[in-house]
Enzyme design. Structure first.
Site, PDB file in Angstrom:
ATOM      1  N   GLU A   1       9.387 -13.011 -40.247  1.00 50.64           N
ATOM      2  CA  GLU A   1      10.829 -13.130 -40.055  1.00 50.64           C
ATOM      3  C   GLU A   1      11.563 -13.319 -41.392  1.00 50.64           C
ATOM      4  OE1 GLU A   1      12.914 -12.840 -37.312  1.00 50.64           O
ATOM      5  OE2 GLU A   1      14.465 -13.172 -38.804  1.00 50.64           O
TER       6      GLU A   1
ATOM      7  N   THR B   1      15.841  -7.869 -35.957  1.00 48.51           N
ATOM      8  CA  THR B   1      14.410  -7.786 -35.638  1.00 48.51           C
ATOM      9  C   THR B   1      14.121  -6.623 -34.697  1.00 48.51           C
ATOM     10  OG1 THR B   1      14.351 -10.197 -35.700  1.00 48.51           O
ATOM     11  CG2 THR B   1      12.417  -9.094 -34.841  1.00 48.51           C
TER      12      THR B   1
ATOM     13  N   HIS C   1      13.810 -18.313 -39.903  1.00 44.40           N
ATOM     14  CA  HIS C   1      15.035 -17.654 -39.436  1.00 44.40           C
ATOM     15  C   HIS C   1      16.219 -18.493 -39.876  1.00 44.40           C
ATOM     16  CE1 HIS C   1      18.030 -15.913 -36.790  1.00 44.40           C
ATOM     17  NE2 HIS C   1      17.178 -14.950 -36.478  1.00 44.40           N
TER      18      HIS C   1
ATOM     19  N   ASP D   1      10.767  -8.260 -41.610  1.00 47.90           N
ATOM     20  CA  ASP D   1      11.534  -7.450 -40.652  1.00 47.90           C
ATOM     21  C   ASP D   1      12.889  -6.993 -41.205  1.00 47.90           C
ATOM     22  OD1 ASP D   1      12.600 -10.036 -40.474  1.00 47.90           O
ATOM     23  OD2 ASP D   1      12.737 -10.022 -38.280  1.00 47.90           O
ATOM     24  N   HIS D   2      13.531  -7.858 -41.979  1.00 47.17           N
ATOM     25  CA  HIS D   2      14.847  -7.537 -42.552  1.00 47.17           C
ATOM     26  C   HIS D   2      15.164  -8.631 -43.551  1.00 47.17           C
ATOM     27  CE1 HIS D   2      16.209 -10.725 -39.921  1.00 47.17           C
ATOM     28  NE2 HIS D   2      15.605 -10.104 -38.915  1.00 47.17           N
TER      29      HIS D   2
HETATM   30  C1  GP9 Z   1      14.588 -13.505 -31.821  1.00 44.82           C
HETATM   31  C2  GP9 Z   1      14.011 -13.233 -33.147  1.00 44.82           C
HETATM   32  C3  GP9 Z   1      15.047 -13.286 -34.213  1.00 44.82           C
HETATM   33  O1  GP9 Z   1      13.725 -13.346 -30.777  1.00 44.82           O
HETATM   34  O2  GP9 Z   1      13.323 -12.036 -33.141  1.00 44.82           O
HETATM   35  O3  GP9 Z   1      15.953 -12.273 -34.105  1.00 44.82           O
HETATM   36  P1  GP9 Z   1      16.872 -11.797 -35.309  1.00 44.82           P
HETATM   37  O4  GP9 Z   1      18.097 -12.630 -35.295  1.00 44.82           O
HETATM   38  O5  GP9 Z   1      16.115 -11.943 -36.577  1.00 44.82           O
HETATM   39  O6  GP9 Z   1      17.137 -10.369 -34.996  1.00 44.82           O
HETATM   40 MN    MN Z   2      14.398 -11.189 -37.537  1.00 42.39          MN
END
Ligand code: GP9
Ligand code: MN
Length: 633
Positions: free
Chosen positions: A253, A297, A412, A471-472
């Site tokens: 994440e 994500t 996150h 992921d980003h």
């Molecule tokens: C939520 C997690 C985070 O289930 O994948 O989402 P994001 O805000 O990073 O898209």
């Molecule tokens: Mn994410």
């Protein structure tokens, strides 16, 4: 002051009664998570706002008898909608969506179990309807009051004002609530069930109408493009290297590449991943970019599984969760793979529950598969270490070979971490976001290291390839000042910001021995062909926009979803063309493609990027894969 109840319009009384009932259902019947007082407040007001709007419509009926009749039936109809959602929720812990309602299997499931889902006390939900029914009947026969202009103006302005107030607070609490559309629970929590249904209907009709207009005639152009510009006839260097092996992909994440092999306060940030960079069994891609947009994500999941681009607005997981796809789980299944996702969040977040079905995943281990308590959670939920620990037992029972995804959560925004989990100290700058990012990144690094050990203990490691991917980005442009301080740069230019969109990609093949650091540009769009080829699965009939990262013959550009791009030689962003190596704007008369579209060094690639994004969008909007037979030889 004495209130003269008789003078309060019936629709206001109905709105109060109905609003109260709705609130009770929201608060106590649905398990909606409320994280702060503001959320409590929004949840409290939105039922009354919706109810007011619903019943205020009655003022437009001329005769009082008609007004009363409208109020009665509106109350009944509204209650029916709430009740239907309640029953549905008891079965699916989710709110009804139009496509779900009309999906045969769901309706059938629900049909057979419906009686067990209805409780005796459910009659109470009709109490306000009975009261409203009684009074409106009585009023109907009494004197005729017809709303004068003032009364009507009041009802309308009040409706709009309340709605605007509600939406304003919702947007404040959840920026981009509507454009990103991430979760039904968030929508219901913030704007209420009725507004959510209207939103869903509008969204679905738009999607449906675009779909109806497509007939498959768009496909030859797309296929032609893929043959001419994407697909390579070369055999991948690593074709078949992981044939029959299990696949574990780890979604790190918000992990960005700038933390790799870097320090904060004199301490390594990611010791485990730094070791992996130079590990002989690992390929590390140092110029790998994320290509996500508002779907964050979920966009990265979409890119990886389909090698198609996500959408420029909204989350394709949400808007096109019912499309036909030809994703990795489906292709892997044809090659005897079992597929599963492990993620300890609400299953409807990003509409994953629906989308994973469309992508053909066999199973989704969502929040309900995990034991989540106050002790083992922080920020968004279950802490990564507990998450991996609890996942192993499921992983051990999976049919092999498997294709799995593990989505971490601790790193996150806003990067909260308990003191006991902090192995390194935060950074010191004007951005708490950036400051706190480092300890949570370290925590995730430790969690992944621990997961490797657990895989070894479980005897799964040797037969598995492990892909770790950011992921980003986690640090947005709002923190550029702090970022430039950390990176010891004068400022973060648009060029630098694009370079900050690099996220780590590791491909770890136990026992391989030939790992190296790869410097060619790469992106999330490339993972599908890369992985399938590693598994020895050919992709000659497939439609995708990425390149195998173990091919030399590649497109030479990575397209960002907003039209920016990175090519072998240039980086194009904010309308300016930069030299990729030096970061200098390319000297030319007019180095801006923004205003007059004049040619510069970036123009040829820019055209390709625009065309490619358009073709990918057409596939999604037209749901074009329903016209393709991928098995045809
Ligand atoms: C939520 C997690 C985070 O289930 O994948 O989402 P994001 O805000 O990073 O898209
Ligand atoms: Mn994410």
């Amino acid at each position: 002051m004495k209130i003269n109840w008789g003078r309060i319009p019936m629709y206001v009384i109905a709105a109060l009664l109905f609003g109260l009932k709705t609130y009770i259902v929201y608060r106590f019947m649905f398990s909606i998570e409320l994280e702060n007082v503001m959320q409590e407040f929004i949840l409290l007001i939105n039922p009354f706002v919706s109810a007011f709007i619903l019943f205020a419509i009655s003022v437009w009926f001329k005769k009082q008898s008609r007004q009363m009749k409208y109020i009665r039936y509106a109350a009944l109809f509204g209650t029916f909608i709430i009740f239907a959602n309640l029953v549905f929720y008891r079965s699916y812990t989710d709110f009804i969506t139009l496509p779900q309602l009309f999906q045969g299997s769901n309706a059938a499931d629900l049909g057979s179990s419906i009686l067990t889902l209805i409780k005796a006390y459910d009659v109470l939900w009709f109490l306000d309807v009975i009261i409203i029914w009684y009074f409106t009947r009585k009023k109907q026969t009494s004197e005729q009051i017809i709303f004068n202009k003032r009364g009507k103006v009041f009802a309308v302005t009040m409706s709009f004002a309340l709605l605007a107030g509600n939406f304003f607070l919702a947007e404040l609490e959840r920026p981009q609530l509507f454009t990103r559309a991430f979760d039904r629970e968030y929508l219901v929590k913030n704007i209420g069930l009725f507004n959510y249904h209207i939103y869903d209907i509008v969204l679905q009709s738009k999607v449906k109408s675009q779909r109806v207009l497509a007939d498959g005639n768009e496909l030859p152009e797309i296929k032609g493009y893929i043959e001419d510009h994407v697909r390579s006839n070369e055999q991948s260097e690593l074709f078949g290297v992981a044939e029959g092996k299990n696949v574990i992909t780890i979604w790190a994440e918000s992990l960005q590449s700038f933390v790799i092999n870097n320090e904060v306060n004199g301490q390594e940030i990611t010791p485990f991943m730094n070791r992996l960079v130079n590990d002989e069994d690992t390929y590390y891609f140092e110029n790998f970019y994320h290509q996500t947009e508002q779907g964050k994500t979920s966009d990265s999941e979409f890119l990886v599984d389909n090698s198609l681009y996500p959408l420029s607005r909204g989350a394709v997981f949400f808007t096109h969760g019912q499309n036909e796809y030809h994703a990795i789980p489906e292709i892997a299944k044809e090659n005897d793979y079992y597929s599963a996702v492990f993620h300890a969040n609400n299953k409807s977040f990003w509409n994953r529950d629906q989308m994973y079905e469309s992508l053909n995943y066999d199973y989704f281990y969502d929040q309900e598969s995990y034991e989540v308590s106050d002790e083992n959670s922080v920020g968004w939920g279950l802490k990564d270490k507990a998450y991996f620990e609890q996942s192993i037992k499921y992983l051990q029972t999976l049919e092999q070979p498997f294709y799995t995804r593990f989505i971490t959560l601790t790193n996150h925004f806003p990067f909260e971490l308990d003191q006991e989990d902090k192995s390194i100290e935060p950074y010191d700058s004007n951005s708490n976001t950036l400051n706190n990012y480092f300890p949570t990144v370290r925590y995730m690094d430790e969690a992944i290291e621990q997961f490797f050990d657990q895989l070894k203990e479980a005897g799964l490691y040797e037969d598995t390839i492990i892909i770790i991917m950011g992921d980003h980005n986690g640090i947005s442009a709002n923190h550029n000042k702090a970022m430039s301080q950390y990176l010891e740069m004068d400022e973060i230019t648009p060029y630098d910001y694009v370079q900050l969109q690099r996220v780590p990609l590791f491909i770890h093949i136990p026992g391989h021995g030939n790992g190296e650091i790869k410097s060619e540009i790469a992106g999330q769009i490339d993972i599908k062909p890369t992985l399938l080829h590693m598994l020895g699965i050919d992709t000659d009939q497939d439609i995708y926009f990425g390149n195998d990262l173990f091919h030399n013959d590649r497109k030479g550009f990575i397209a960002m979803r907003n039209g920016d791009f990175v090519s072998d030689d240039y980086i194009y962003t904010s309308g300016v063309c930069y030299d990729r190596q030096t970061g200098e704007p390319i000297a030319s008369e007019s180095n801006s493609l923004n205003n007059d579209g004049e040619e510069n060094a970036c123009s040829p690639v820019k055209q390709k990027v625009e065309n490619e994004l358009k073709l990918s969008d057409n596939i999604i909007y037209g749901d074009l894969f329903r016209f393709v037979d991928f098995d045809e030889q």
